[in-house]
Design a protein around this motif. Structure first.
Motif, PDB file in Angstrom:
ATOM      1  N   VAL A 128       0.939  -1.205  -0.046  1.00  0.00           N
ATOM      2  CA  VAL A 128       0.121  -0.056  -0.070  1.00  0.00           C
ATOM      3  C   VAL A 128       0.788   1.214  -0.012  1.00  0.00           C
ATOM      4  N   ALA A 129       1.888   1.371   0.714  1.00  0.00           N
ATOM      5  CA  ALA A 129       2.822   2.595   0.788  1.00  0.00           C
ATOM      6  C   ALA A 129       3.435   2.750  -0.547  1.00  0.00           C
ATOM      7  N   SER A 130       4.016   1.703  -0.929  1.00  0.00           N
ATOM      8  CA  SER A 130       4.750   1.879  -2.368  1.00  0.00           C
ATOM      9  C   SER A 130       3.833   2.465  -3.280  1.00  0.00           C
ATOM     10  N   TRP A 131       2.439   2.049  -3.484  1.00  0.00           N
ATOM     11  CA  TRP A 131       1.608   2.507  -4.558  1.00  0.00           C
ATOM     12  C   TRP A 131       1.213   4.043  -4.102  1.00  0.00           C
ATOM     13  N   ALA A 132       0.708   4.304  -2.804  1.00  0.00           N
ATOM     14  CA  ALA A 132       0.472   5.496  -2.353  1.00  0.00           C
ATOM     15  C   ALA A 132       1.659   6.502  -2.774  1.00  0.00           C
ATOM     16  N   CYS A 133       2.894   6.292  -2.133  1.00  0.00           N
ATOM     17  CA  CYS A 133       3.995   7.201  -2.611  1.00  0.00           C
ATOM     18  C   CYS A 133       4.099   7.483  -4.118  1.00  0.00           C
ATOM     19  N   ALA A 134       3.950   6.282  -4.853  1.00  0.00           N
ATOM     20  CA  ALA A 134       4.337   6.626  -6.200  1.00  0.00           C
ATOM     21  C   ALA A 134       3.193   7.537  -7.143  1.00  0.00           C
ATOM     22  N   LEU A 135       1.968   7.149  -6.603  1.00  0.00           N
ATOM     23  CA  LEU A 135       0.767   7.959  -7.111  1.00  0.00           C
ATOM     24  C   LEU A 135       0.799   9.319  -6.653  1.00  0.00           C
ATOM     25  N   VAL A 136       0.977   9.723  -5.307  1.00  0.00           N
ATOM     26  CA  VAL A 136       1.196  10.857  -4.974  1.00  0.00           C
ATOM     27  C   VAL A 136       2.059  11.744  -5.437  1.00  0.00           C
ATOM     28  N   SER A 137       3.384  11.045  -5.754  1.00  0.00           N
ATOM     29  CA  SER A 137       4.365  11.628  -6.465  1.00  0.00           C
ATOM     30  C   SER A 137       4.395  11.869  -7.787  1.00  0.00           C
ATOM     31  N   ILE A 138       3.753  11.089  -8.574  1.00  0.00           N
ATOM     32  CA  ILE A 138       3.602  11.466  -9.913  1.00  0.00           C
ATOM     33  C   ILE A 138       2.428  12.554  -9.931  1.00  0.00           C
ATOM     34  N   CYS A 193       7.585  12.387 -17.027  1.00  0.00           N
ATOM     35  CA  CYS A 193       7.031  10.967 -17.229  1.00  0.00           C
ATOM     36  C   CYS A 193       8.594   9.939 -17.291  1.00  0.00           C
ATOM     37  N   ILE A 194       9.702  10.649 -17.494  1.00  0.00           N
ATOM     38  CA  ILE A 194      11.009  10.165 -17.565  1.00  0.00           C
ATOM     39  C   ILE A 194      11.006   9.293 -16.183  1.00  0.00           C
ATOM     40  N   PRO A 195      11.230  10.161 -15.080  1.00  0.00           N
ATOM     41  CA  PRO A 195      11.405   9.544 -13.810  1.00  0.00           C
ATOM     42  C   PRO A 195      10.070   8.926 -13.208  1.00  0.00           C
ATOM     43  N   GLY A 196       8.850   9.393 -13.681  1.00  0.00           N
ATOM     44  CA  GLY A 196       7.748   8.669 -13.331  1.00  0.00           C
ATOM     45  C   GLY A 196       7.708   7.269 -13.621  1.00  0.00           C
ATOM     46  N   LEU A 197       7.871   7.000 -15.153  1.00  0.00           N
ATOM     47  CA  LEU A 197       7.870   5.736 -15.546  1.00  0.00           C
ATOM     48  C   LEU A 197       9.124   4.728 -14.849  1.00  0.00           C
ATOM     49  N   ALA A 198      10.055   5.275 -14.652  1.00  0.00           N
ATOM     50  CA  ALA A 198      10.844   4.385 -13.716  1.00  0.00           C
ATOM     51  C   ALA A 198      10.207   4.052 -12.502  1.00  0.00           C
ATOM     52  N   LEU A 199       9.732   5.096 -11.784  1.00  0.00           N
ATOM     53  CA  LEU A 199       9.158   4.802 -10.468  1.00  0.00           C
ATOM     54  C   LEU A 199       8.046   3.703 -10.673  1.00  0.00           C
ATOM     55  N   LEU A 200       7.220   4.005 -11.651  1.00  0.00           N
ATOM     56  CA  LEU A 200       6.345   3.016 -11.627  1.00  0.00           C
ATOM     57  C   LEU A 200       6.541   1.672 -11.992  1.00  0.00           C
ATOM     58  N   TYR A 201       7.618   1.422 -12.748  1.00  0.00           N
ATOM     59  CA  TYR A 201       8.094   0.176 -12.837  1.00  0.00           C
ATOM     60  C   TYR A 201       8.687  -0.500 -11.649  1.00  0.00           C
ATOM     61  N   THR A 202       9.245   0.430 -10.846  1.00  0.00           N
ATOM     62  CA  THR A 202       9.997  -0.369  -9.547  1.00  0.00           C
ATOM     63  C   THR A 202       8.648  -0.502  -8.624  1.00  0.00           C
ATOM     64  N   VAL A 203       7.649   0.017  -8.717  1.00  0.00           N
ATOM     65  CA  VAL A 203       6.546  -0.283  -7.694  1.00  0.00           C
ATOM     66  C   VAL A 203       5.848  -1.412  -8.251  1.00  0.00           C
ATOM     67  N   LEU A 204       5.661  -1.442  -9.561  1.00  0.00           N
ATOM     68  CA  LEU A 204       5.075  -2.787 -10.028  1.00  0.00           C
ATOM     69  C   LEU A 204       5.890  -3.954  -9.604  1.00  0.00           C
ATOM     70  N   CYS A 205       7.438  -3.769  -9.493  1.00  0.00           N
ATOM     71  CA  CYS A 205       8.126  -4.880  -9.200  1.00  0.00           C
ATOM     72  C   CYS A 205       7.874  -5.260  -7.619  1.00  0.00           C
ATOM     73  N   VAL A 206       7.659  -4.240  -6.987  1.00  0.00           N
ATOM     74  CA  VAL A 206       7.518  -4.456  -5.410  1.00  0.00           C
ATOM     75  C   VAL A 206       6.127  -4.799  -5.333  1.00  0.00           C
ATOM     76  N   HIS A 207       5.199  -4.671  -6.201  1.00  0.00           N
ATOM     77  CA  HIS A 207       3.902  -5.121  -5.944  1.00  0.00           C
ATOM     78  C   HIS A 207       3.883  -6.725  -6.203  1.00  0.00           C
ATOM     79  N   ARG A 208       4.825  -7.025  -7.320  1.00  0.00           N
ATOM     80  CA  ARG A 208       5.325  -8.619  -7.591  1.00  0.00           C
ATOM     81  C   ARG A 208       5.547  -9.091  -6.316  1.00  0.00           C
ATOM     82  N   ILE A 209       6.530  -8.691  -5.773  1.00  0.00           N
ATOM     83  CA  ILE A 209       7.281  -9.302  -4.491  1.00  0.00           C
ATOM     84  C   ILE A 209       6.147  -9.381  -3.421  1.00  0.00           C
TER      85      ILE A 209
END
Length: 199
Positions: free
Chosen positions: A26-36, A89-105
């Motif tokens: 939850v925290a990783s998705w919240a931080c990513a969405l708020v940041s973007i 979108c350049i750092p945003g996409l990198a952040l989103l990819y990282t959060v998707l990997c955290v989601h998988r874990i």
């Protein structure tokens, strides 16, 4: 052997472990969405004077440009705003990819899978995601500083800013640590598979 296996199983399926996994998810998705969201909203505000209560005039400039002394242009055409959004979108996409990997874990952890190919791929992805965020941060610095300084000068001259702070260095270290951890987990997964086959 059965006793140690029971301890391992109970710790993985414990309430505390599941709570931590859900918290990270939850925290990783919240931080990513708020940041973007804030990053994109910033480009709607740049070039508009805002006055909160007459005593607090606010100007919205990315931190990378502010450190270099780049000021926001007085006005900005819509086309330049969209270019700013594209830069975000350049750092945003990198952040989103990282959060998707955290989601998988986290989803694998919640299924009780600590050693497995899904977890290994997830940690490897997080490592590469952090390294991608490092590169994206450098590209973002150059693009934002060049765009805003060029617009602020009346499209006559610009300034390129490129710097590495403790944040960027920390991102590199964490990324390399995640890649190393992925190798360790891959070896653990291999040993577990051999143990299961032997039993």
């Amino acid at each position: 052997m059965p006793h140690s296996f029971a301890l391992q199983r109970s710790s993985v399926h414990s309430t505390a472990f599941r709570r931590l996994a859900w918290g990270l998810l939850v925290a990783s998705w919240a931080c990513a969405l708020v940041s973007i969201g804030l990053s994109l909203a910033r480009w709607a505000a740049i070039g508009h004077a805002m006055d909160w209560g007459r005593w607090l005039p606010v100007t919205v400039v990315p931190a990378q440009a502010m450190v270099a002394g780049v000021v926001a242009p007085a006005t900005m055409d819509t086309a330049w705003r969209w270019l700013g959004v594209a830069l975000e979108c350049i750092p945003g996409l990198a952040l989103l990819y990282t959060v998707l990997c955290v989601h998988r874990i986290c989803r694998a952890f919640l299924r009780g899978e600590v050693f497995g190919p899904e977890v290994v791929r997830g940690f490897r992805g997080v490592g590469w995601g952090f390294l991608a965020m490092f590169v994206a941060s450098l590209v973002y610095q150059v693009g934002v500083s060049a765009l805003l300084s060029w617009l602020a000068s009346g499209q006559k001259a610009g300034m390129v800013v490129l710097g590495v702070s403790s944040f960027e260095m920390s991102v590199v270290v964490v990324g390399l640590m995640m890649l190393l951890l992925a190798h360790v987990l891959a070896e653990g997964s291999r040993l577990k598979a051999e143990s299961d086959a032997f039993v």
